[in-house]
Scaffold this motif. Structure first.
Motif, PDB file in Angstrom:
ATOM      1  N   GLN A  58       0.830  -1.211   0.000  1.00 56.16           N
ATOM      2  CA  GLN A  58       0.000   0.000   0.000  1.00 56.16           C
ATOM      3  C   GLN A  58       0.865   1.262   0.000  1.00 56.16           C
ATOM      4  O   GLN A  58       0.601   2.209  -0.750  1.00 56.16           O
ATOM      5  CB  GLN A  58      -0.922  -0.017   1.216  1.00 56.16           C
ATOM      6  CG  GLN A  58      -1.849   1.179   1.276  1.00 56.16           C
ATOM      7  CD  GLN A  58      -2.737   1.151   2.516  1.00 56.16           C
ATOM      8  OE1 GLN A  58      -2.555   0.349   3.405  1.00 56.16           O
ATOM      9  NE2 GLN A  58      -3.700   2.057   2.555  1.00 56.16           N
ATOM     10  N   GLN A  61       2.401   1.798  -3.403  1.00 55.34           N
ATOM     11  CA  GLN A  61       1.426   2.325  -4.351  1.00 55.34           C
ATOM     12  C   GLN A  61       1.185   3.816  -4.117  1.00 55.34           C
ATOM     13  O   GLN A  61       1.034   4.583  -5.065  1.00 55.34           O
ATOM     14  CB  GLN A  61       0.107   1.558  -4.243  1.00 55.34           C
ATOM     15  CG  GLN A  61       0.188   0.165  -4.829  1.00 55.34           C
ATOM     16  CD  GLN A  61      -1.095  -0.601  -4.643  1.00 55.34           C
ATOM     17  OE1 GLN A  61      -1.570  -0.780  -3.523  1.00 55.34           O
ATOM     18  NE2 GLN A  61      -1.677  -1.060  -5.739  1.00 55.34           N
ATOM     19  N   GLN A  62       1.167   4.231  -2.857  1.00 56.88           N
ATOM     20  CA  GLN A  62       0.969   5.648  -2.553  1.00 56.88           C
ATOM     21  C   GLN A  62       2.161   6.475  -3.020  1.00 56.88           C
ATOM     22  O   GLN A  62       1.986   7.558  -3.585  1.00 56.88           O
ATOM     23  CB  GLN A  62       0.752   5.846  -1.050  1.00 56.88           C
ATOM     24  CG  GLN A  62      -0.599   5.357  -0.568  1.00 56.88           C
ATOM     25  CD  GLN A  62      -0.735   5.413   0.928  1.00 56.88           C
ATOM     26  OE1 GLN A  62       0.239   5.573   1.661  1.00 56.88           O
ATOM     27  NE2 GLN A  62      -1.958   5.271   1.408  1.00 56.88           N
ATOM     28  N   ASN A  65       1.999   6.698  -6.651  1.00 57.29           N
ATOM     29  CA  ASN A  65       0.694   7.205  -7.071  1.00 57.29           C
ATOM     30  C   ASN A  65       0.039   6.304  -8.114  1.00 57.29           C
ATOM     31  O   ASN A  65      -0.365   6.745  -9.188  1.00 57.29           O
ATOM     32  CB  ASN A  65       0.825   8.649  -7.599  1.00 57.29           C
ATOM     33  CG  ASN A  65      -0.518   9.322  -7.744  1.00 57.29           C
ATOM     34  OD1 ASN A  65      -1.455   9.016  -7.009  1.00 57.29           O
ATOM     35  ND2 ASN A  65      -0.628  10.240  -8.693  1.00 57.29           N
ATOM     36  N   VAL A  66      -0.039   5.015  -7.783  1.00 56.93           N
ATOM     37  CA  VAL A  66      -0.733   4.055  -8.641  1.00 56.93           C
ATOM     38  C   VAL A  66      -1.788   3.335  -7.811  1.00 56.93           C
ATOM     39  O   VAL A  66      -1.560   3.006  -6.647  1.00 56.93           O
ATOM     40  CB  VAL A  66       0.233   3.027  -9.286  1.00 56.93           C
ATOM     41  CG1 VAL A  66       1.158   3.689 -10.268  1.00 56.93           C
ATOM     42  CG2 VAL A  66       1.015   2.259  -8.253  1.00 56.93           C
ATOM     43  N   SER A  67      -2.943   3.101  -8.414  1.00 60.76           N
ATOM     44  CA  SER A  67      -4.006   2.430  -7.673  1.00 60.76           C
ATOM     45  C   SER A  67      -4.035   0.929  -7.962  1.00 60.76           C
ATOM     46  O   SER A  67      -4.467   0.141  -7.138  1.00 60.76           O
ATOM     47  CB  SER A  67      -5.360   3.060  -7.991  1.00 60.76           C
ATOM     48  OG  SER A  67      -5.574   3.046  -9.380  1.00 60.76           O
ATOM     49  N   ASN A  68      -3.576   0.553  -9.142  1.00 61.57           N
ATOM     50  CA  ASN A  68      -3.514  -0.882  -9.455  1.00 61.57           C
ATOM     51  C   ASN A  68      -2.118  -1.210  -9.966  1.00 61.57           C
ATOM     52  O   ASN A  68      -1.320  -0.329 -10.225  1.00 61.57           O
ATOM     53  CB  ASN A  68      -4.599  -1.279 -10.460  1.00 61.57           C
ATOM     54  CG  ASN A  68      -4.519  -0.469 -11.738  1.00 61.57           C
ATOM     55  OD1 ASN A  68      -3.501   0.146 -12.033  1.00 61.57           O
ATOM     56  ND2 ASN A  68      -5.605  -0.463 -12.494  1.00 61.57           N
ATOM     57  N   GLU A  73       2.099   1.953 -16.066  1.00 63.81           N
ATOM     58  CA  GLU A  73       1.843   3.120 -15.216  1.00 63.81           C
ATOM     59  C   GLU A  73       2.898   3.223 -14.113  1.00 63.81           C
ATOM     60  O   GLU A  73       3.389   4.320 -13.816  1.00 63.81           O
ATOM     61  CB  GLU A  73       0.440   3.018 -14.603  1.00 63.81           C
ATOM     62  CG  GLU A  73       0.060   4.223 -13.775  1.00 63.81           C
ATOM     63  CD  GLU A  73      -1.322   4.088 -13.150  1.00 63.81           C
ATOM     64  OE1 GLU A  73      -1.756   5.059 -12.513  1.00 63.81           O
ATOM     65  OE2 GLU A  73      -1.962   3.022 -13.278  1.00 63.81           O
TER      66      GLU A  73
END
Length: 126
Positions: A58, A61-62, A65-68, A73
């Motif tokens: 988590q 990802q933060q 700045n990626v959600s998946n 990306e």
């Protein structure tokens, strides 16, 4: 009277000390419970990767700045953040290091997912 004052101060210090230790124990127990809950929410391999790399999935990802877990990306955001945090352009080596660790953690998660999918494919064939 000085004797009584000293006793009052001593008793007060003991009460405050006990209360501080109780609060410290409660905070430690809450922290351990939260860490255990995080560990249970991740798959065993993913939790191991978080411990080794030092960043949770988590958090990685933060940072990027990626959600998946989209490799394109992730790579795009990594390259941008790495470049803007370069020390030669006034960036922060610390932040650049966090970006690198986040990329490593996400790459490891992608590797784990690919391995899991491959194993599922083998199980489906048999």
């Amino acid at each position: 009277q000085a004797k009584y004052l000293a006793q009052i101060i001593l008793v007060g210090a003991q009460v405050v000390g006990r209360a501080f230790m109780r609060a410290l124990r409660q905070e430690f127990a809450a922290s351990r419970a939260a860490a255990d809950a995080r560990g249970r929410s991740e798959r065993p391999q993913s939790a191991t990767a978080s411990r080794i790399i030092g960043i949770s999935l988590q958090e990685a990802q933060q940072i990027l700045n990626v959600s998946n877990l989209n490799p394109e990306e992730i790579q795009k955001n990594y390259e941008h953040l790495f470049k803007v945090n370069d020390k030669s352009v006034g960036g922060s080596f610390y932040l650049q290091s966090k970006v690198v660790r986040a990329k490593e953690r996400l790459d490891e998660e992608l590797r784990i997912q690919a391995k899991d999918e491959k194993e599922k494919g083998w199980k489906a064939e048999t």
